[in-house]
Design a protein around this motif. Structure first.
Motif, short mmCIF file in Angstrom:
data_model
loop_
_atom_site.label_atom_id
_atom_site.label_comp_id
_atom_site.label_asym_id
_atom_site.label_seq_id
_atom_site.Cartn_x
_atom_site.Cartn_y
_atom_site.Cartn_z
N LYS A 73 17.75 8.12 147.69
CA LYS A 73 18.03 8.01 149.13
C LYS A 73 19.33 8.71 149.50
O LYS A 73 19.42 9.38 150.54
N ILE A 74 20.33 8.58 148.64
CA ILE A 74 21.63 9.22 148.90
C ILE A 74 21.46 10.73 149.01
O ILE A 74 21.96 11.37 149.95
N TYR A 75 20.73 11.32 148.06
CA TYR A 75 20.55 12.78 148.08
C TYR A 75 19.67 13.23 149.23
O TYR A 75 19.92 14.28 149.84
N PHE A 76 18.66 12.44 149.57
CA PHE A 76 17.82 12.81 150.71
C PHE A 76 18.64 12.80 152.01
O PHE A 76 18.53 13.70 152.84
N GLN A 77 19.45 11.77 152.17
CA GLN A 77 20.24 11.65 153.40
C GLN A 77 21.29 12.76 153.51
O GLN A 77 21.55 13.28 154.59
N LYS A 78 21.88 13.12 152.36
CA LYS A 78 22.83 14.24 152.36
C LYS A 78 22.11 15.55 152.65
O LYS A 78 22.62 16.42 153.36
N GLY A 79 20.92 15.69 152.08
CA GLY A 79 20.18 16.94 152.20
C GLY A 79 19.67 17.24 153.60
O GLY A 79 19.46 18.41 153.96
N LEU A 88 13.10 19.10 154.43
CA LEU A 88 12.27 18.59 153.33
C LEU A 88 12.66 17.17 152.95
O LEU A 88 11.82 16.37 152.51
N ASN A 89 13.94 16.86 153.14
CA ASN A 89 14.44 15.55 152.74
C ASN A 89 13.86 14.41 153.56
O ASN A 89 13.82 13.27 153.11
N TYR A 90 13.39 14.72 154.79
CA TYR A 90 12.68 13.70 155.57
C TYR A 90 11.41 13.26 154.82
O TYR A 90 11.01 12.10 154.89
N ILE A 91 10.81 14.19 154.12
CA ILE A 91 9.59 13.87 153.37
C ILE A 91 9.92 12.90 152.22
O ILE A 91 9.17 11.95 151.95
N GLY A 92 11.06 13.15 151.56
CA GLY A 92 11.50 12.23 150.52
C GLY A 92 11.75 10.84 151.06
O GLY A 92 11.34 9.83 150.46
N LEU A 93 12.42 10.77 152.22
CA LEU A 93 12.65 9.46 152.86
C LEU A 93 11.33 8.83 153.26
O LEU A 93 11.18 7.59 153.21
N GLY A 94 10.36 9.66 153.64
CA GLY A 94 9.03 9.15 153.98
C GLY A 94 8.36 8.47 152.81
O GLY A 94 7.72 7.42 152.97
N GLN A 95 8.53 9.03 151.61
CA GLN A 95 7.93 8.38 150.44
C GLN A 95 8.60 7.03 150.16
O GLN A 95 7.93 6.07 149.78
N ILE A 96 9.90 6.97 150.35
CA ILE A 96 10.59 5.68 150.18
C ILE A 96 10.03 4.66 151.17
O ILE A 96 9.82 3.49 150.83
#
Length: 555
Positions: A73-79, A88-96
């Motif tokens: 989550k830290i890296y997605f939010q920074k990204g 692209l990091n919104y997609i990572g947060l979406g999986q969370i």
């Protein structure tokens, strides 16, 4: 000034090309399951250019894959704030969000991650599809729908086809999965994972020889591609389970291939835990104990290490360490407890309450242990199939009541690979426990035994011993009708096996038992029939005293 500007542009271009190359190398490391190497590379890219959103996304995905959600989550939010593919990091947060069962929030994040893409873009859609596939509760239908959108945009994109193959595979659509994997490899013949997955499909279909051949074709292309050795290890493990005659040899081969996989990936704590999970599958608890202690040195605070220490200690005879390790692990509310945790702790309690000679178990200890085992079976009913050997050992030690309690947990599950075996032993355990001297038979227990033998007969009609023990059980229940029929069925099924079977001394003894007991029932209503069966006994044993005496009383 112009020279300086030209130099600056050239330098920026050089750095950009270098970072792109590093990202590609990181992707290759991820595909090769060299996650620690990939993490190191991505961190270096982010350190050199914090605005590289793609690097943050890839790094966050690795942490998510390793179940380190906070770091992900830290890296997605920074990204997100990154200028390079930050969305692209919104997609990572979406999986969370999916992992947290917040579908609406996930869809909102996926919408942000794909906002503004053109009709030719597929990368964002592929990652959304993968998020649905890799979620704690996979949604393969949604993955297929989003990936088909990507396919419309670019049907020849190898990553689109690979992800589609994974989605179809997860959705148990083997045919479409095969087509997608084949298309992916045809589109990019360096994409070894796609070719490897063709072998995985064969493994799932139990075509093990063909699967091995497919995996060897991958090795011929690149002998250093680690994941294919893991697949080979799992294939030989399945061969060991399905072909008992090859079990020892296949398990040894499986362990060798998994060691090869580890040598080509990494020895991080995450990889060691995967290795530990495989050692549990193959039952190599000596090696598990060694691996668990190595993990303890690397990371003494990771709670899963207690699980591995507990399993290994139980199997290797150290019940005190097993008890402490598993109790500490299970008592932590933040740990995700699985069925095997409860089952192993329950067995630890029973083992601790078992006498040194193994011939008795403290009732209180058994009751406590059984209650914990039941928690595990309730969590995952199929896990009860692993209790087969435990029940058999208790049966061998003539602890019939305890054996019956264990077999009761698995004998009703028709999906269990031991369904037939468990019902046989369940019925026998109940029968022998109620057929002892100075013991008053429990009719409820005997009815359960009768039901178990009926299950065996239904599943395997030619297994003649089930008819015999069903007859004996109903003799104790004084159920004359079922007893007579079961004895006659035993006689008929055994006779069908021919003269060689009938010539066996043990079979002759059982026939005499059957004839005499049937005669007893007929003596109440049909003396002619009773005499007929008694004479059958005398045909086998002319000196049989019971038959001789019974015939005298019938005259």
């Amino acid at each position: 000034m112009n020279k300086f500007k030209i130099f600056s542009v050239a330098l920026v271009a050089s750095v950009t090309v270098s970072q792109a190359q590093d990202l590609n190398q990181a992707k290759k490391a991820i595909d090769a399951e060299q996650f620690e190497k990939a993490k190191s590379m991505l961190k270096s890219i982010i350190q050199a250019k914090p605005s590289n959103g793609r690097a943050s996304f890839l790094l966050g995905n690795i942490y998510l894959n390793q179940s380190v959600t906070d770091s992900a989550k830290i890296y997605f939010q920074k990204g997100i704030a990154g200028s390079d593919n930050g969305k692209l990091n919104y997609i990572g947060l979406g999986q969370i969000d999916l992992d947290n069962n917040n579908v609406a929030a996930a869809q909102a994040n996926f919408g942000l991650g794909t906002k503004g893409i053109s009709k030719k873009d597929v990368e964002e859609l592929v990652y959304v599809g993968k998020a649905y596939i890799n979620a704690v509760k996979p949604d393969y239908k949604s993955a297929i729908a989003i990936l088909n959108r990507a396919k419309i945009n670019n049907s020849s994109d190898a990553q689109v086809q690979l992800a589609l193959g994974d989605a179809y595979f997860g959705d148990n659509n083997q045919n479409d999965a095969y087509v997608a994997y084949r298309n992916a490899f045809q589109a990019d013949n360096t994409l070894l994972r796609a070719k490897m997955q063709l072998g995985v499909l064969l493994k799932g279909a139990k075509s093990y020889d063909e699967a091995i051949k497919a995996f060897n074709e991958v090795i011929a292309l690149n002998p250093n591609y680690g994941p294919v050795y893991r697949e080979l290890a799992e294939t030989y493990y399945k061969i060991a389970r399905n072909k008992p005659s090859k079990s020892v040899e296949s398990l040894k081969t499986a362990i060798g291939f998994y060691d090869k996989y580890m040598s080509l990936t990494d020895y991080s704590i995450t990889s060691r835990m995967r290795h530990a999970d495989f050692l549990i599958l193959v039952g190599d608890y000596k090696a598990l104990e060694i691996e668990a202690n190595k993990m303890k040195k690397l990371d003494n605070v990771n709670p899963r290490i207690l699980r591995y220490l507990g399993y290994a200690a139980y199997e290797n005879g150290n019940v005190d360490l097993a008890k402490t390790s598993l109790e500490n692990f299970i008592s932590n509310p933040t740990n995700k407890i699985i069925a095997k945790d409860y089952i192993t702790l329950g067995l630890v309690k029973i083992k601790k309450g078992t006498s040194a000679d193994g011939l008795s178990v403290d009732p209180a200890a058994f009751k406590e242990g059984l209650a914990i085992i039941k928690k595990g079976v309730e969590l995952l009913p199929i896990a009860a199939e692993d209790l087969n050997e435990v029940g058999k050992k208790l049966f061998t030690q003539k602890l019939f009541k305890e054996a019956a309690a264990i077999f009761e947990l698995s004998s009703s599950n028709k999906e269990s690979r031991n369904y037939l075996d468990d019902n046989v032993y369940y019925g026998l355990s109940l029968y022998y426990d109620n057929n002892r001297k100075d013991i008053k038979a429990d009719p409820i227990a005997l009815q359960k035994a009768d039901a178990a033998f009926a299950n065996v007969i239904a599943a395997s009609p030619d297994y003649q011993e089930a008819y015999l023990y069903r007859a004996r059980t109903n003799r104790l229940l004084e159920n004359d009708v079922v007893m007579t029929k079961a004895y006659q069925d035993y006689i008929d099924k055994t006779t069908q096996k021919g003269a060689e079977e009938l010539a066996k001394p043990a079979v002759k003894t059982k026939f005499i038992e059957a004839y005499n007991n049937i005669a007893v029932i007929y003596s109440k209503t049909d003396k002619v029939k009773a005499k007929e069966y008694l004479n059958k006994t005398l045909a086998i044993d002319p000196a049989n005293q019971y038959a001789l005496d019974a015939l005298k009383t019938l005259k």
